[in-house]
Design a protein around this motif. Structure first.
Motif, PDB file in Angstrom:
ATOM      1  N   GLY A   3      -0.865  40.744 -43.299  1.00 48.65           N
ATOM      2  CA  GLY A   3      -0.125  40.697 -44.447  1.00 48.65           C
ATOM      3  C   GLY A   3       0.615  41.972 -44.943  1.00 48.65           C
ATOM      4  O   GLY A   3       0.013  42.913 -44.806  1.00 48.65           O
ATOM      5  N   ILE A   4       1.871  41.956 -45.419  1.00 46.33           N
ATOM      6  CA  ILE A   4       2.648  42.909 -45.459  1.00 46.33           C
ATOM      7  C   ILE A   4       2.532  43.420 -46.953  1.00 46.33           C
ATOM      8  O   ILE A   4       2.651  42.423 -47.925  1.00 46.33           O
ATOM      9  N   ARG A   5       1.990  44.598 -47.199  1.00 46.30           N
ATOM     10  CA  ARG A   5       1.656  45.061 -48.651  1.00 46.30           C
ATOM     11  C   ARG A   5       2.993  45.361 -49.499  1.00 46.30           C
ATOM     12  O   ARG A   5       2.913  45.451 -50.702  1.00 46.30           O
ATOM     13  N   VAL A   6       3.934  45.784 -48.940  1.00 39.00           N
ATOM     14  CA  VAL A   6       5.158  45.922 -49.833  1.00 39.00           C
ATOM     15  C   VAL A   6       6.177  45.117 -49.458  1.00 39.00           C
ATOM     16  O   VAL A   6       6.604  44.944 -48.172  1.00 39.00           O
ATOM     17  N   LYS A   7       6.835  44.532 -50.500  1.00 38.98           N
ATOM     18  CA  LYS A   7       8.135  43.588 -50.245  1.00 38.98           C
ATOM     19  C   LYS A   7       9.333  44.186 -51.021  1.00 38.98           C
ATOM     20  O   LYS A   7       9.412  45.053 -51.645  1.00 38.98           O
ATOM     21  N   LYS A   8      10.418  43.421 -50.554  1.00 30.63           N
ATOM     22  CA  LYS A   8      11.580  43.844 -51.292  1.00 30.63           C
ATOM     23  C   LYS A   8      11.628  43.437 -52.676  1.00 30.63           C
ATOM     24  O   LYS A   8      11.056  42.783 -53.103  1.00 30.63           O
ATOM     25  N   ASP A   9      12.190  44.424 -53.383  1.00 37.83           N
ATOM     26  CA  ASP A   9      12.523  44.568 -54.856  1.00 37.83           C
ATOM     27  C   ASP A   9      11.096  44.955 -55.445  1.00 37.83           C
ATOM     28  O   ASP A   9      11.034  44.815 -56.817  1.00 37.83           O
ATOM     29  N   ASP A  10       9.911  45.500 -54.936  1.00 32.00           N
ATOM     30  CA  ASP A  10       8.962  46.054 -55.375  1.00 32.00           C
ATOM     31  C   ASP A  10       9.085  47.255 -55.777  1.00 32.00           C
ATOM     32  O   ASP A  10       9.948  48.252 -55.208  1.00 32.00           O
ATOM     33  N   GLN A  11       8.474  47.734 -56.958  1.00 27.94           N
ATOM     34  CA  GLN A  11       8.406  49.101 -57.538  1.00 27.94           C
ATOM     35  C   GLN A  11       7.526  49.885 -56.732  1.00 27.94           C
ATOM     36  O   GLN A  11       6.466  49.519 -56.843  1.00 27.94           O
ATOM     37  N   VAL A  12       8.010  50.987 -56.168  1.00 29.83           N
ATOM     38  CA  VAL A  12       7.064  51.880 -55.501  1.00 29.83           C
ATOM     39  C   VAL A  12       7.259  53.425 -56.042  1.00 29.83           C
ATOM     40  O   VAL A  12       8.068  53.771 -56.478  1.00 29.83           O
ATOM     41  N   VAL A  13       6.288  54.463 -55.415  1.00 33.48           N
ATOM     42  CA  VAL A  13       6.215  55.582 -55.770  1.00 33.48           C
ATOM     43  C   VAL A  13       6.189  56.308 -54.475  1.00 33.48           C
ATOM     44  O   VAL A  13       5.170  55.818 -53.525  1.00 33.48           O
ATOM     45  N   VAL A  14       6.893  57.412 -53.928  1.00 32.16           N
ATOM     46  CA  VAL A  14       6.768  58.068 -52.803  1.00 32.16           C
ATOM     47  C   VAL A  14       5.661  59.090 -52.817  1.00 32.16           C
ATOM     48  O   VAL A  14       5.327  59.846 -54.056  1.00 32.16           O
ATOM     49  N   ILE A  15       4.393  59.129 -51.988  1.00 29.68           N
ATOM     50  CA  ILE A  15       3.459  59.835 -52.186  1.00 29.68           C
ATOM     51  C   ILE A  15       3.501  61.069 -51.032  1.00 29.68           C
ATOM     52  O   ILE A  15       2.325  61.864 -51.222  1.00 29.68           O
ATOM     53  N   ALA A  16       4.582  61.117 -50.263  1.00 28.97           N
ATOM     54  CA  ALA A  16       4.431  62.055 -49.349  1.00 28.97           C
ATOM     55  C   ALA A  16       6.076  62.480 -48.863  1.00 28.97           C
ATOM     56  O   ALA A  16       6.958  61.597 -48.931  1.00 28.97           O
ATOM     57  N   GLY A  17       6.287  63.729 -48.384  1.00 26.73           N
ATOM     58  CA  GLY A  17       7.442  64.094 -47.831  1.00 26.73           C
ATOM     59  C   GLY A  17       8.318  64.836 -49.241  1.00 26.73           C
ATOM     60  O   GLY A  17       7.660  65.092 -50.298  1.00 26.73           O
ATOM     61  N   LYS A  18       9.323  65.321 -48.836  1.00 27.09           N
ATOM     62  CA  LYS A  18      10.378  65.860 -49.768  1.00 27.09           C
ATOM     63  C   LYS A  18      10.858  65.211 -50.916  1.00 27.09           C
ATOM     64  O   LYS A  18      11.059  65.798 -52.309  1.00 27.09           O
ATOM     65  N   ASP A  19      10.577  63.849 -51.210  1.00 30.40           N
ATOM     66  CA  ASP A  19      10.882  63.061 -52.545  1.00 30.40           C
ATOM     67  C   ASP A  19       9.353  62.667 -53.111  1.00 30.40           C
ATOM     68  O   ASP A  19       9.496  61.624 -54.073  1.00 30.40           O
ATOM     69  N   GLY A  21       6.580  61.787 -55.649  1.00 29.86           N
ATOM     70  CA  GLY A  21       6.433  61.513 -56.962  1.00 29.86           C
ATOM     71  C   GLY A  21       7.752  60.841 -57.461  1.00 29.86           C
ATOM     72  O   GLY A  21       7.832  60.311 -58.531  1.00 29.86           O
ATOM     73  N   THR A  22       8.696  60.273 -56.616  1.00 22.29           N
ATOM     74  CA  THR A  22       9.777  59.538 -56.902  1.00 22.29           C
ATOM     75  C   THR A  22       9.284  58.222 -57.238  1.00 22.29           C
ATOM     76  O   THR A  22       8.811  57.668 -55.973  1.00 22.29           O
ATOM     77  N   LYS A  23       9.797  57.405 -58.035  1.00 24.32           N
ATOM     78  CA  LYS A  23       9.658  56.066 -58.177  1.00 24.32           C
ATOM     79  C   LYS A  23      11.031  55.427 -57.817  1.00 24.32           C
ATOM     80  O   LYS A  23      12.152  55.988 -58.105  1.00 24.32           O
ATOM     81  N   GLY A  24      10.954  54.375 -57.132  1.00 25.96           N
ATOM     82  CA  GLY A  24      12.202  53.584 -56.659  1.00 25.96           C
ATOM     83  C   GLY A  24      11.961  52.254 -56.279  1.00 25.96           C
ATOM     84  O   GLY A  24      10.754  51.648 -56.313  1.00 25.96           O
ATOM     85  N   ARG A  25      12.900  51.415 -56.256  1.00 23.64           N
ATOM     86  CA  ARG A  25      13.019  49.823 -56.029  1.00 23.64           C
ATOM     87  C   ARG A  25      13.225  49.644 -54.261  1.00 23.64           C
ATOM     88  O   ARG A  25      14.035  50.521 -53.922  1.00 23.64           O
ATOM     89  N   VAL A  26      12.484  48.809 -53.863  1.00 22.00           N
ATOM     90  CA  VAL A  26      12.539  48.725 -52.302  1.00 22.00           C
ATOM     91  C   VAL A  26      13.891  47.795 -52.151  1.00 22.00           C
ATOM     92  O   VAL A  26      13.925  46.829 -52.505  1.00 22.00           O
ATOM     93  N   LEU A  27      14.677  48.553 -51.223  1.00 18.36           N
ATOM     94  CA  LEU A  27      15.975  47.706 -50.959  1.00 18.36           C
ATOM     95  C   LEU A  27      15.678  46.867 -49.724  1.00 18.36           C
ATOM     96  O   LEU A  27      16.402  45.797 -49.595  1.00 18.36           O
ATOM     97  N   ARG A  28      14.949  47.466 -48.640  1.00 17.23           N
ATOM     98  CA  ARG A  28      14.864  46.680 -47.615  1.00 17.23           C
ATOM     99  C   ARG A  28      13.544  47.213 -46.835  1.00 17.23           C
ATOM    100  O   ARG A  28      13.127  48.371 -46.810  1.00 17.23           O
ATOM    101  N   VAL A  29      12.942  46.093 -46.090  1.00 12.98           N
ATOM    102  CA  VAL A  29      11.647  46.359 -45.415  1.00 12.98           C
ATOM    103  C   VAL A  29      11.927  46.381 -44.091  1.00 12.98           C
ATOM    104  O   VAL A  29      12.526  45.208 -43.386  1.00 12.98           O
ATOM    105  N   ILE A  30      11.904  47.190 -43.122  1.00 13.11           N
ATOM    106  CA  ILE A  30      12.065  47.082 -41.550  1.00 13.11           C
ATOM    107  C   ILE A  30      10.683  46.896 -40.987  1.00 13.11           C
ATOM    108  O   ILE A  30      10.271  47.892 -40.727  1.00 13.11           O
ATOM    109  N   ARG A  31      10.251  45.763 -40.641  1.00 10.35           N
ATOM    110  CA  ARG A  31       8.775  45.408 -40.157  1.00 10.35           C
ATOM    111  C   ARG A  31       8.466  45.981 -38.901  1.00 10.35           C
ATOM    112  O   ARG A  31       7.611  46.658 -38.650  1.00 10.35           O
ATOM    113  N   GLU A  32       9.577  45.896 -37.902  1.00 15.80           N
ATOM    114  CA  GLU A  32       9.350  46.292 -36.550  1.00 15.80           C
ATOM    115  C   GLU A  32       9.280  47.671 -36.501  1.00 15.80           C
ATOM    116  O   GLU A  32       8.443  48.229 -35.455  1.00 15.80           O
ATOM    117  N   GLU A  33       9.583  48.566 -37.505  1.00 14.28           N
ATOM    118  CA  GLU A  33       9.325  50.217 -37.310  1.00 14.28           C
ATOM    119  C   GLU A  33       8.461  50.562 -38.274  1.00 14.28           C
ATOM    120  O   GLU A  33       8.136  51.734 -38.629  1.00 14.28           O
TER     121      GLU A  33
END
Length: 105
Positions: A3-19, A21-33
């Motif tokens: 099952g997919i754990r993150v879906k479109k319009d979910d509120q997420v927080v970035v846990i790694a990388g240059k961003d 700690g940033t919170k944002g809304r998922v605009l699109r999920v690309i399942r193949e990648e």
């Protein structure tokens, strides 16, 4: 199939990388990648030619995809990042926040 754990319009927080700690809304999920596009995260500049839609062309800034493993769902109850598990409720498979136990769907 998992099952997919993150879906479109979910509120997420970035846990790694240059961003991180940033919170944002998922605009699109690309399942193949296994990637997601999050609002306001991983912004890149694109040089564009003039088109009928954008007659001036120029440099536009837009969000690029990041790997799904670099985001965590925000728990609506605690407003903190949480892992997601699946449970069966009324014969339906629902996503459940591990931290609070609250159903997400």
């Amino acid at each position: 199939m998992m099952g997919i754990r993150v879906k479109k319009d979910d509120q997420v927080v970035v846990i790694a990388g240059k961003d991180k700690g940033t919170k944002g809304r998922v605009l699109r999920v690309i399942r193949e990648e296994d990637r997601v596009i999050v609002e306001g995260v991983n912004r890149v500049k694109r040089h564009t030619k003039p088109t009928p839609k954008n007659p001036s062309g120029g440099i536009i800034e837009k969000e690029a995809a990041i790997h799904i493993s670099n985001v965590m769902l925000v728990d609506a109850k605690t407003d903190k990042p949480t892992r997601v598990r699946f449970a069966e409720k009324d014969g339906k498979k629902v996503r459940v926040a591990v931290k609070s136990g609250a159903a997400i769907d």
